[in-house]
Scaffold this active site. Structure first.
Site, PDB file in Angstrom:
ATOM      1  N   TYR A 239      -1.720  41.334 -60.532  1.00  0.00           N
ATOM      2  CA  TYR A 239      -3.130  41.589 -60.867  1.00  0.00           C
ATOM      3  C   TYR A 239      -3.288  41.976 -62.334  1.00  0.00           C
ATOM      4  CZ  TYR A 239      -7.660  43.559 -61.505  1.00  0.00           C
ATOM      5  OH  TYR A 239      -8.908  43.806 -62.033  1.00  0.00           O
TER       6      TYR A 239
ATOM      7  N   SER B   5     -12.881  35.207 -77.333  1.00  0.00           N
ATOM      8  CA  SER B   5     -11.969  35.595 -76.251  1.00  0.00           C
ATOM      9  C   SER B   5     -11.973  34.542 -75.162  1.00  0.00           C
ATOM     10  CB  SER B   5     -12.435  36.946 -75.659  1.00  0.00           C
ATOM     11  OG  SER B   5     -11.665  37.305 -74.523  1.00  0.00           O
TER      12      SER B   5
ATOM     13  N   THR C 142     -19.924  40.724 -71.460  1.00  0.00           N
ATOM     14  CA  THR C 142     -18.909  39.691 -71.197  1.00  0.00           C
ATOM     15  C   THR C 142     -19.577  38.493 -70.540  1.00  0.00           C
ATOM     16  OG1 THR C 142     -17.174  41.340 -71.011  1.00  0.00           O
ATOM     17  CG2 THR C 142     -16.735  39.213 -69.994  1.00  0.00           C
TER      18      THR C 142
ATOM     19  N   SER D 105     -14.410  49.336 -69.526  1.00  0.00           N
ATOM     20  CA  SER D 105     -14.869  48.272 -68.611  1.00  0.00           C
ATOM     21  C   SER D 105     -15.903  48.762 -67.599  1.00  0.00           C
ATOM     22  CB  SER D 105     -13.657  47.714 -67.859  1.00  0.00           C
ATOM     23  OG  SER D 105     -14.071  46.934 -66.770  1.00  0.00           O
TER      24      SER D 105
ATOM     25  N   HIS E  54     -10.641  35.721 -72.285  1.00  0.00           N
ATOM     26  CA  HIS E  54     -10.373  36.683 -71.216  1.00  0.00           C
ATOM     27  C   HIS E  54      -8.856  36.796 -70.963  1.00  0.00           C
ATOM     28  CE1 HIS E  54     -13.334  38.654 -68.370  1.00  0.00           C
ATOM     29  NE2 HIS E  54     -12.198  39.103 -67.872  1.00  0.00           N
TER      30      HIS E  54
ATOM     31  N   TYR F  79     -20.737  43.964 -67.398  1.00  0.00           N
ATOM     32  CA  TYR F  79     -20.965  42.773 -66.572  1.00  0.00           C
ATOM     33  C   TYR F  79     -22.366  42.948 -66.008  1.00  0.00           C
ATOM     34  CZ  TYR F  79     -16.027  41.313 -66.374  1.00  0.00           C
ATOM     35  OH  TYR F  79     -14.772  40.862 -66.674  1.00  0.00           O
TER      36      TYR F  79
ATOM     37  N   LYS G 184     -18.907  38.988 -75.580  1.00  0.00           N
ATOM     38  CA  LYS G 184     -17.454  38.786 -75.434  1.00  0.00           C
ATOM     39  C   LYS G 184     -17.194  37.548 -74.587  1.00  0.00           C
ATOM     40  CE  LYS G 184     -13.256  41.051 -73.685  1.00  0.00           C
ATOM     41  NZ  LYS G 184     -12.931  40.469 -72.402  1.00  0.00           N
TER      42      LYS G 184
HETATM   43  C1  LIG Z   1      -6.029  43.769 -65.858  1.00  0.00           C
HETATM   44  C2  LIG Z   1      -7.102  43.250 -66.761  1.00  0.00           C
HETATM   45  C3  LIG Z   1      -8.409  43.569 -66.482  1.00  0.00           C
HETATM   46  C4  LIG Z   1      -9.422  43.091 -67.313  1.00  0.00           C
HETATM   47  N1  LIG Z   1     -10.713  43.483 -67.062  1.00  0.00           N
HETATM   48  C5  LIG Z   1     -11.692  43.082 -67.891  1.00  0.00           C
HETATM   49  C6  LIG Z   1     -13.021  43.555 -67.703  1.00  0.00           C
HETATM   50  O1  LIG Z   1     -13.297  44.342 -66.812  1.00  0.00           O
HETATM   51  N2  LIG Z   1     -13.971  43.101 -68.569  1.00  0.00           N
HETATM   52  C7  LIG Z   1     -13.687  42.226 -69.590  1.00  0.00           C
HETATM   53  O2  LIG Z   1     -14.582  41.844 -70.349  1.00  0.00           O
HETATM   54  N3  LIG Z   1     -12.423  41.797 -69.802  1.00  0.00           N
HETATM   55  C8  LIG Z   1     -11.435  42.202 -68.990  1.00  0.00           C
HETATM   56  N4  LIG Z   1     -10.144  41.783 -69.218  1.00  0.00           N
HETATM   57  C9  LIG Z   1      -9.868  40.919 -70.375  1.00  0.00           C
HETATM   58  C10 LIG Z   1      -9.534  41.762 -71.618  1.00  0.00           C
HETATM   59  O3  LIG Z   1     -10.653  42.478 -72.068  1.00  0.00           O
HETATM   60  C11 LIG Z   1      -9.051  40.891 -72.794  1.00  0.00           C
HETATM   61  O4  LIG Z   1     -10.002  39.888 -73.054  1.00  0.00           O
HETATM   62  C12 LIG Z   1      -7.679  40.259 -72.572  1.00  0.00           C
HETATM   63  O5  LIG Z   1      -6.841  41.073 -71.778  1.00  0.00           O
HETATM   64  C13 LIG Z   1      -7.015  40.010 -73.925  1.00  0.00           C
HETATM   65  O6  LIG Z   1      -5.802  39.353 -73.782  1.00  0.00           O
HETATM   66  P1  LIG Z   1      -4.353  40.092 -73.848  1.00  0.00           P
HETATM   67  O7  LIG Z   1      -4.215  40.805 -72.540  1.00  0.00           O
HETATM   68  O8  LIG Z   1      -3.420  38.955 -73.994  1.00  0.00           O
HETATM   69  O9  LIG Z   1      -4.357  41.024 -75.035  1.00  0.00           O
HETATM   70  C14 LIG Z   1      -9.116  42.263 -68.414  1.00  0.00           C
HETATM   71  C15 LIG Z   1      -7.779  41.966 -68.695  1.00  0.00           C
HETATM   72  C16 LIG Z   1      -6.771  42.445 -67.887  1.00  0.00           C
HETATM   73  C17 LIG Z   1      -5.350  42.130 -68.233  1.00  0.00           C
END
Ligand SMILES: Cc1cc2nc3c(=O)[nH]c(=O)nc-3n(C[C@H](O)[C@H](O)[C@H](O)COP(=O)(O)O)c2cc1C
Length: 377
Positions: free
Chosen positions: A39, A271, A175, A121, A273, A149, A249
């Site tokens: 996850y 991004s 986002t 988040s 994500h 969100y 984002k």
């Molecule tokens: C476990 C996890 C949960 C995430 N939850 C969110 C979130 O709630 N909202 C969001 O905009 N991005 C979320 N992301 C994306 C991150 O904000 C980000 O865009 C991404 O992790 C960047 O890549 P990196 O992990 O390679 O640094 C999540 C990423 C991970 C790994």
């Protein structure tokens, strides 16, 4: 403290032998059980975007200058009217209590102490007001932003925004790249389930979305969930209900970037994500210069996805970013040693950034060096 919090083990020792973000990742893999790893650290489908994000930054080449004056150099940047000690922010990430019992609280303490911005988040596992109360008093802190969100229940969304404003969050990060969850196969294969003690506490009490008319009668996804998906008009609505700047984002297409600026976005986060939504998208290292060309400096650009080295940060700045966000490495540090681990990850990146600046002849980040694409863009 509420029942959601646990005492922060700020002095948890850092495991031996960790001197890079990759070391943190390797160690964290041994600390987490397989479903939690899937996850927190997995990605969508074949995880190609996830892998390529990292690879794309690594592959870009820096073109250093020599014999340049370096004395008095610094990593400071200006962002949305503030001077930050350095351009590294913590990306918004859901359910951080999965990585460590101290969850977002530990991440927040570490980010505040290291002068890193914190993006919190919507799906965090700790209350937003507690996080703000931890972060805001730190004198050398970076910015504190709330990632939003849009919820199908817009009244609930409005109330959430009001709570974030009241708690002291300084900007909203909307986002826009996840109207539906990606196909996260590794997570399904590992049979990941949220444990009972971890939940999106800031969404508690939200009503189920009102039923909407079926459009095609063919697809549950399109006729049900996606009838509530946000559109450009929702950005206008969000701006109308808040005094905070709104960043978008999840932008990858230069035309979306232009439209976002025209609709009043205060900044953009380039991004994908971290590869968790759609697999095989363009990498963020590749998208950033195209968006920088389209936006022409009208709003600040941030970028995330695959940033693992100080050289990656410097390359992002060279390609037009004002700052970067770091995702999974923060969770690795959190799993390894709570707040200490997160602080170590942020410190390593910043130290590497300074070394990379010095070795490319770059005294300040406005002089970020030329970055060459290999293979060409
Ligand atoms: C476990 C996890 C949960 C995430 N939850 C969110 C979130 O709630 N909202 C969001 O905009 N991005 C979320 N992301 C994306 C991150 O904000 C980000 O865009 C991404 O992790 C960047 O890549 P990196 O992990 O390679 O640094 C999540 C990423 C991970 C790994």
């Amino acid at each position: 403290m509420t029942s959601h919090s646990s005492p922060v083990r700020a002095h948890a020792p850092l495991p031996e032998g960790i001197s890079t973000l990759a070391d943190h990742e390797r160690h964290a893999r041994g600390v987490m059980d397989a479903p939690t790893w899937a996850y927190l650290c997995g990605a969508a489908a074949d995880e190609l975007t996830f892998t390529r994000n990292v690879e794309a930054w690594r592959t870009l080449e820096l073109l250093p200058r020599v014999l340049k004056p370096l004395a008095g150099g610094h990593t400071r940047v200006n962002l949305l009217g503030r001077t930050l000690a350095h351009p590294i922010l913590v990306a918004p990430m859901a359910y951080q209590r999965l990585a460590h019992p101290d969850g977002e609280h530990a991440t927040t303490l570490a980010a505040a102490a290291l002068g890193a911005g914190m993006v919190f988040s919507t799906q965090a596992s700790m209350p937003l007001d507690e996080i703000a109360a931890t972060f805001l008093p730190e004198p050398g802190r970076g910015p504190l932003w709330f990632q939003l969100y849009l919820q199908p229940d817009r009244d609930f969304t409005r109330e959430l925004v009001r709570r974030a404003e009241a708690a002291g969050f300084e900007a909203l990060v909307l986002t826009v790249d996840a109207p539906v969850q990606g196909s996260r196969d590794a997570e399904r294969r590992a049979n990941f389930r949220l444990p009972a003690h971890v939940s999106a506490v800031n969404l508690a009490g939200m009503r189920p979305p009102p039923a909407r008319a079926i459009v095609s009668g063919q697809s549950a996804l399109f006729d049900d969930l996606l009838t509530h998906a946000p559109g450009w008009e929702d950005l206008a609505w969000l701006r109308s209900i808040t005094r905070l700047p709104v960043l978008l984002k999840g932008v990858l297409h230069p035309e979306d970037a232009r439209q976002a600026v025209a609709c009043g976005a205060a900044g953009l986060i380039v991004s994908n994500h971290g590869g968790r939504t759609l697999d095989t998208t363009i990498t963020t290292a590749s998208a950033l210069p195209r968006i920088a060309d389209a936006v022409k400096g009208e709003v600040p650009l941030l970028v995330d996805g695959g940033i693992r080295r100080g050289t990656d940060v410097l390359k992002a700045m060279g390609l037009g970013a004002s700052a970067v966000l770091v995702g999974r490495p923060v969770l690795h540090g959190l799993a390894n040693a709570g707040a200490t681990g997160v602080a170590h990850v942020l410190r390593l990146l910043r130290d590497e950034l300074e070394i990379a600046m010095a070795l490319t002849g770059c005294r300040t980040l406005s002089e970020a060096p030329m970055v060459l694409a290999q293979p060409p863009l």
